[in-house]
Design an enzyme around this catalytic site. Sequence first.
Site, PDB file in Angstrom:
ATOM      1  N   CYS A  17       0.859  -1.183   0.000  1.00 40.37           N
ATOM      2  CA  CYS A  17       0.000   0.000   0.000  1.00 40.37           C
ATOM      3  C   CYS A  17       0.899   1.239   0.000  1.00 40.37           C
ATOM      4  CB  CYS A  17      -0.861  -0.047   1.251  1.00 40.37           C
ATOM      5  SG  CYS A  17      -1.827   1.429   1.577  1.00 40.37           S
ATOM      6  N   CYS A  57      -1.182   3.868  -6.194  1.00 39.29           N
ATOM      7  CA  CYS A  57      -2.058   3.233  -5.193  1.00 39.29           C
ATOM      8  C   CYS A  57      -2.312   1.820  -5.715  1.00 39.29           C
ATOM      9  CB  CYS A  57      -3.374   4.004  -5.081  1.00 39.29           C
ATOM     10  SG  CYS A  57      -4.661   3.115  -4.160  1.00 39.29           S
ATOM     11  N   THR A  58      -2.095   0.826  -4.872  1.00 41.79           N
ATOM     12  CA  THR A  58      -2.197  -0.553  -5.367  1.00 41.79           C
ATOM     13  C   THR A  58      -3.620  -0.900  -5.833  1.00 41.79           C
ATOM     14  OG1 THR A  58      -2.374  -1.289  -3.059  1.00 41.79           O
ATOM     15  CG2 THR A  58      -0.213  -1.466  -4.092  1.00 41.79           C
TER      16      THR A  58
END
Length: 261
Positions: free
Chosen positions: A74, A185-186
């Site tokens: 994250c 952002c994953t």
Amino acid sequence: MNNGYILFYDSGVGGLTTLCEAQKLLKNERFLYFADDANCPYGNKSEEEIKKLAKSSLDNLLKCYNIKAVVLACNTLTTCASAYLREQLSIPIIGTEPAIVPATLSSKTKEVMVIATVATTRQEKYHRLVKSVSGKVYTYSFSTLASDIEKAVIDYKPLNINMYADKIRSILKKYKNIDKIVLGCTHYCFVKTTLKKLVKVDMVDGNEGVAKHLYEVLKEMKGLTNATSRGEVKIILSSGSDNKIKKYQKTLKYLNQINKM
Ligand code: DGL
């Protein structure tokens, strides 16, 4: 040699895309995937709140499981809390930072755009990263994209991706030389292909880099497993919902299939 778990930690489903990449490289390792879904999204929270949530989650998990390394899957967690967590805990912590370095290196124009959460982009650590590269970096933060993706993946709620694509297009119209977009952002990795089709610019994420870094860290500390069969993945959610765990498992299976494991 160490047969403990490798913990992947995100607020929700985003880190599954990082885990999937790590599974390709570390086939026989055992993984724990923890999502703090009860507190998702992290991206609109303060640095203090994120640090507090991360410390208490990790304290609990480290108490209950034999964990040899932690991957903050994250960008928000990494930018806001990785330095603090490394100070507090003695376990190796691998972070996920917006892939600005590889993006600028591969950019022909040396102009890239980063999309990430509000919490990531307001951090000093993020701005230091931006300043460290040679090239122009344009930053845009979305306050609802990660939670919209979480809802779309888990609750099958429709996602209005056009709204986000329009915003990106308006920036691309202004800064015409941008030739790479960094998914900072994953969660955004879930819409990588669709967004690329809509805005027609190459997308870069940091998942492969994180997986390689994890492998190097484990090798260096002589912590790779000696297991010879495929390792398990155990999923834990802070909400404790068994129904949601099944959806996370299904999502990981789907990611593994499209990544042809
Ligand atoms: N997946 C997280 C990241 O990479 C953030 C999602 C959230 O806002 O919780 O930044």
